[in-house]
Design a protein around this motif. Structure first.
Motif: not given
Length: 252
Positions: A4-20
């Motif tokens: 879902s779009k919501a899951q995509k946004e959740k995944n994207r956020r998780k990746i960004i925060l992990a990277a930072v």
């Protein structure tokens, strides 16, 4: 499997925060995409679906923080009852607070992004549209409530307010005062100046050079540390113009 779009946004956020988190700890150049995937607990291929290259995280982080602050404003029950200055202040408080834990990375990322042409930033920075919409709504509501009069160049003023966010962040990054007192003082005076100008009607008496002057002087003031004293002088001038019904030749 389609997600879902919501899951995509959740995944994207998780990746960004992990990277930072990794960038903040080890430095941008010392972190690999494989390390980011491991930290985010995702497959390498999944991370590459969201971010083809590591430099994409530079824009993504700032975009995420701005969107979070915009959403925070819209969700806050008290926000609609704030006046114009309070609304902008509330947004800035949310935004700077979100940057605090990664302050060093914020400075490094902005240094790297400074070499990007402005047109390129606008194309790759969709959060700007959300922030502009929030500022436009705040101005419209202030006019509707008769906090400020109708004024020309509204779109230009809205974009200037959005662009000024970078100046605030740059000032904050150089601020070594206790609890960022100088940043608080600068923001308070800047917002007071903005509202004073809008209330005075002086916006209708200036030309397009004002935008250029404000932007160029903001950078100079930040660099030489004279921003606060100059804001005091400009604010007093604006109040003088408001009291006198405008800036006549004798006032210039």
């Amino acid at each position: 499997m389609k997600i879902s779009k919501a899951q995509k946004e959740k995944n994207r956020r998780k990746i960004i925060l992990a990277a930072v988190d990794l960038f903040s700890e080890h430095g941008f150049d010392n972190v690999t995409m494989k390390q980011i995937a491991k930290s985010a607990e995702m497959a390498d291929s999944t991370v590459y679906k969201y971010f083809a290259t590591k430099d994409k995280f530079l824009f993504a982080f700032h975009e995420l923080m701005i969107l979070d602050a915009v959403k925070g404003c819209r969700k806050a029950k008290a926000y609609d009852g704030f006046d114009l200055q309070e609304k902008i202040q509330f947004f800035l408080d949310l935004y700077l607070e979100s940057l605090l834990n990664h302050r060093e990375f914020v400075g490094d990322s902005l240094s790297m992004l400074m070499g990007t042409p402005l047109s390129g930033i606008n194309r790759r920075f969709p959060a700007r549209a959300d922030l502009t919409a929030l500022m436009t709504e705040a101005l419209d509501q202030a006019i509707e409530r008769e906090e400020i009069p109708e004024f020309p160049y509204r779109e230009a003023i809205t974009h200037l307010m959005t662009d000024a966010l970078l100046g605030v962040v740059l000032f904050w990054l150089k601020d070594d005062s206790e609890e960022f007192h100088q940043t608080t003082q600068m923001v308070d005076m800047s917002l007071s100046l903005l509202v004073t100008f809008l209330r005075s009607g002086l916006i209708g008496k200036v030309n397009d050079m004002a935008t250029f002057v404000i932007k160029s002087q903001m950078i100079r003031f930040i660099e030489d540390g004279s921003l606060i004293s100059n804001l005091m002088n400009v604010r007093n001038l604006a109040k003088l113009g408001r009291a006198g019904g405008g800036l006549g030749r004798d006032a210039v």
